[in-house]
Design a protein around this motif. Structure first.
Motif, short mmCIF file in Angstrom:
data_model
loop_
_atom_site.label_atom_id
_atom_site.label_comp_id
_atom_site.label_asym_id
_atom_site.label_seq_id
_atom_site.Cartn_x
_atom_site.Cartn_y
_atom_site.Cartn_z
N MET A 1 0.85 -1.20 0.00
CA MET A 1 0.00 0.00 0.00
C MET A 1 0.89 1.24 0.00
SD MET A 1 -2.84 1.30 -0.25
CE MET A 1 -3.78 -0.22 -0.39
N PHE A 2 0.47 2.23 -0.65
CA PHE A 2 1.31 3.43 -0.68
C PHE A 2 0.56 4.62 -0.11
CE2 PHE A 2 -1.24 3.76 -4.35
CZ PHE A 2 -1.27 5.07 -4.74
N LEU A 3 1.29 5.65 0.15
CA LEU A 3 0.71 6.80 0.85
C LEU A 3 0.66 7.99 -0.11
CD1 LEU A 3 -0.06 7.89 3.70
CD2 LEU A 3 2.31 8.67 3.83
N ILE A 4 -0.46 8.64 -0.13
CA ILE A 4 -0.58 9.84 -0.97
C ILE A 4 -0.55 11.04 -0.04
CG2 ILE A 4 -2.03 11.08 -2.64
CD1 ILE A 4 -3.32 8.39 -3.26
N VAL A 5 0.24 12.02 -0.39
CA VAL A 5 0.28 13.23 0.43
C VAL A 5 -0.19 14.40 -0.42
CG1 VAL A 5 1.72 14.76 1.79
CG2 VAL A 5 2.26 12.33 1.66
N LEU A 6 -1.16 15.10 0.09
CA LEU A 6 -1.60 16.29 -0.63
C LEU A 6 -1.00 17.48 0.08
CD1 LEU A 6 -4.82 14.66 -1.12
CD2 LEU A 6 -4.01 16.14 -2.92
N ASP A 11 -1.50 13.83 4.71
CA ASP A 11 -1.62 12.42 4.31
C ASP A 11 -3.04 12.04 3.91
OD1 ASP A 11 0.88 12.45 5.16
OD2 ASP A 11 0.64 10.96 6.76
N LEU A 12 -3.09 11.24 2.89
CA LEU A 12 -4.39 10.73 2.47
C LEU A 12 -4.34 9.22 2.64
CD1 LEU A 12 -7.05 11.64 1.15
CD2 LEU A 12 -6.05 11.08 -1.05
N ARG A 13 -4.93 8.75 3.72
CA ARG A 13 -4.83 7.30 3.98
C ARG A 13 -5.93 6.57 3.24
NH1 ARG A 13 -0.95 6.49 7.31
NH2 ARG A 13 -0.30 8.26 8.58
N LEU A 14 -5.57 5.36 2.82
CA LEU A 14 -6.53 4.55 2.06
C LEU A 14 -7.03 3.42 2.94
CD1 LEU A 14 -4.59 4.36 -1.32
CD2 LEU A 14 -6.23 6.06 -0.59
N ASP A 59 5.05 8.17 -2.90
CA ASP A 59 6.33 7.51 -3.06
C ASP A 59 6.39 6.92 -4.46
OD1 ASP A 59 8.50 5.92 -3.05
OD2 ASP A 59 8.10 4.97 -1.11
N ARG A 60 6.98 7.71 -5.36
CA ARG A 60 6.97 7.30 -6.75
C ARG A 60 7.73 6.00 -6.97
NH1 ARG A 60 4.60 11.66 -9.99
NH2 ARG A 60 4.13 13.09 -8.33
N ARG A 61 8.76 5.79 -6.17
CA ARG A 61 9.54 4.55 -6.34
C ARG A 61 8.68 3.33 -6.08
NH1 ARG A 61 15.01 4.50 -3.59
NH2 ARG A 61 16.29 5.72 -4.98
N ASN A 64 6.05 3.00 -8.72
CA ASN A 64 6.55 2.48 -9.99
C ASN A 64 6.87 0.99 -9.91
OD1 ASN A 64 6.25 4.85 -11.29
ND2 ASN A 64 8.33 5.58 -10.92
N ARG A 65 7.40 0.60 -8.74
CA ARG A 65 7.72 -0.81 -8.58
C ARG A 65 6.45 -1.66 -8.71
NH1 ARG A 65 10.78 -0.11 -4.09
NH2 ARG A 65 8.96 -0.48 -2.80
N GLU A 66 5.39 -1.20 -8.07
CA GLU A 66 4.12 -1.94 -8.14
C GLU A 66 3.56 -1.90 -9.55
OE1 GLU A 66 2.29 -3.44 -5.66
OE2 GLU A 66 4.02 -3.14 -4.34
N LEU A 67 3.69 -0.74 -10.15
CA LEU A 67 2.98 -0.50 -11.42
C LEU A 67 3.68 -1.12 -12.63
CD1 LEU A 67 0.39 0.95 -12.23
CD2 LEU A 67 1.78 2.91 -12.89
#
Ligand SMILES: O=C(O)CCC(=O)C(=O)O
Ligand SMILES: [Fe+2]
Length: 559
Positions: A1-6, A11-14, A59-61, A64-67
């Motif tokens: 799971m990754f974290l989105i920050v606006l 933090d935008l938790r999923l 976390d783009r890394r 990207n790893r997931e994607l």
């Protein structure tokens, strides 16, 4: 799971909690969409909030790893050749209750863009299904249990029309990515079919027997591509699936350069007519299905008239409309050829093509009629005349009811058209031997046109000392009311001490509406004074207008 920050809310938790989703909707701004070269906001087409990519961090890394493996699988599924498919975040979108995005095609913002990737983030909502059309197949994607901590990924070509149905409850939150593709360059992907080389050689062999009756003098060989391409994506490097494999095969035998890639244009019809006659209705209809916005070959097959009862979404892609309008000038010629051939397969195609051209042209006119400035409206008159004339010529080749349709539309919309348009139509119609049914419509157009032009000529008359100016009242602010009051009075000048913003508001309005009034600021006292002076050109323009309408009236009487 990754974290989105606006950047703005942290933090935008999923999965996204309801309060968080509401906060997102609050900070989002109305999302615009591309209309030709312009970007416009129109909530009847697109009603959704957006947060720009620059405000979203993650976390783009890790992402990207997931994607990466997912993108590779997508590349294969999308039928793309060897190469790298990448996704670039475009924006975060928040659809609250009632929000949606009507059918459209995404603008290809770069040469590498081939499509869109939508990632639906887990957030409780109902409705908001994504509907995608690809080559006639429409699929609706409903996210079940949207609060489950899963990411749902949807990828589609930029040529696919798609829409987001209204959200009925909760918030649908998505990350929208631009899908870009870079071809890996040539690789011997294809097993060369030796028969292909032979077949091509013999096709162009001057000594051969004509291979088929419809191509006796085979100077050219045409492949119709199987996939749909936008003007921008039509290149050898970006061919999809089977089209790509065919090009590879030609490349292998070094014949690719002999072919050129081009969209079907009216100029190709001389060559395509016999092909259509040979291959029949399906061929002709498929050729035009995308063009006219209806990709329903099977449905078309069922009803020979190509009825378009089922609504289909229309894209908001002006550029493609513009390309389609390019057909108008040669379309009547095409209809004439089809009539001369007396071929049913082509005849069935001509009508939907006419309907499409008619629809686009009239929509285009309505857009110009809504313009506030007289000059910009007048600039389009010549084009409107030419377009209506071309439509009429084509209609005359098809049938009387199409001619009737144009006349009826014109009568209904007459007051929005400059007088030139109905007059040109009337002059054109005098040359047309119509069936009795048409006489009535024509008579009615004659009467309404004469009446309207006469009235316009009279309205244009301006007495020598009449300085009153009529303008549409659009803005209700007190300053505009004051401006209108001054314009409608016989006064020739007025001085208004106004603060900068209020002066600017009036400057803007006078310029936008091309009101014949000079507007300058006298930098004196506090606040400065806005000097408004009615201009003499009011009378010159009125005289010109009167002369023009009179001349048109004479023509309308003769027609
Ligand atoms: O929200 C979606 O699923 C699609 C959005 C979309 O079509 C767009 O941003 O162009
Ligand atoms: Fe879109």
């Amino acid at each position: 799971m990754f974290l989105i920050v606006l950047i703005t809310i942290g933090d935008l938790r999923l999965p996204i909690a309801m309060t968080r989703a509401k906060a997102l909707a609050r900070i989002a701004t109305s999302a615009p969409f591309g209309l030709g070269r312009a970007t416009v906001i129109d909530p009847s087409v697109r009603d959704v909030g957006e947060i720009k990519a620059s405000k979203v961090r993650f976390d783009r890394r890790a992402w990207n790893r997931e994607l990466k493996p997912v993108l590779e699988a997508m590349r294969v599924e999308l039928g793309l050749p060897d190469g790298r498919l990448s996704a670039r975040l475009d924006k975060l979108l928040v659809y609250g209750p009632g929000q949606f995005f009507k059918p459209h095609k995404d603008t290809e913002r770069s040469d590498e863009m081939i499509g869109t990737l939508v990632v639906v983030l887990p957030s409780r909502h109902k409705g908001g299904s994504l509907v995608i059309n690809h080559q006639g197949e429409t699929r609706r994607f409903v996210v079940r249990n949207p609060a489950d901590p899963l990411l749902r990924l949807f990828a589609f070509y930029a040529t696919c029309e798609h829409e987001v149905r209204p959200v009925s409850e909760g918030h649908r939150v998505v990350l929208s990515f631009e899908l870009r593709f870079k071809c890996a360059g040539k690789k011997g992907l294809v097993e060369v079919e030796p028969a292909l080389e032979k077949a091509l050689e013999s096709w162009f062999d001057p000594a051969r027997e004509p291979a088929c009756s419809y191509a006796p003098d085979a100077e050219k060989l045409v492949f119709l591509l199987d996939h749909d391409y936008s003007q921008r994506s039509l290149s050898w490097q970006r061919l999809k699936g089977v089209d790509h494999r065919r090009a590879e095969a030609l490349h292998e035998i070094e014949l690719l350069r002999s072919f050129s890639l081009t969209a079907v244009k009216p100029a190709h019809f001389k060559a395509l007519l016999p092909l259509g006659q040979h291959h029949g209705a399906d061929f002709c209809q498929t050729l035009f299905a995308h063009w006219s916005g209806v990709y329903r070959p099977k449905a078309l097959r069922k009803s020979a008239s190509g009825s378009r009862k089922n609504g289909y979404g229309r894209g908001f892609d002006r550029e493609s409309d513009r390309h389609r309008l390019d057909w108008l000038s040669s379309f009547a010629g095409f209809c004439r050829r089809v009539n001369a051939l007396n071929d049913d397969a082509w005849k069935a195609v001509v009508e939907p093509v006419f309907d499409t051209l008619y629809e686009i042209a009239i929509k285009d006119h309505a857009k110009h009629h809504a313009m506030v400035s007289t000059r910009s409206r007048r600039q389009n008159v010549a084009r409107e005349c030419t377009q209506i004339q071309s439509l009429l010529e084509a209609a005359q080749e098809i049938n009387g009811s199409k001619v009737n349709q144009i006349i009826v539309m014109l009568i209904q919309e007459l007051e929005h058209y400059a007088s030139e348009v109905p007059v040109v139509v009337l002059e054109h119609l005098t040359k047309y031997e119509a069936e009795g049914k048409l006489d009535k419509a024509r008579e009615s157009l004659v009467t309404t046109t004469r009446k309207l032009v006469k009235q316009r000529a009279v309205t244009a008359i301006r007495a020598k000392d009449d300085w009153r100016i009529d303008v549409p009242a659009s803005c209700k602010c007190a300053d505009c009311q004051m401006l209108i009051q001054f314009l409608q009075s016989r006064d020739r000048s007025i001085d208004l001490p106004l603060a900068k913003e209020r002066r600017q508001h009036l400057h803007g309005r006078i310029e936008r509406y091309e009101i014949p009034v000079s507007h300058s600021t006298r930098r004196e006292g506090r606040p400065f004074v806005l000097e408004l002076r009615k201009l003499h050109k009011l009378f010159v323009e009125a005289a010109q207008e009167h002369a023009r309408e009179n001349e048109l009236l004479e023509r309308a009487v003769l027609a």
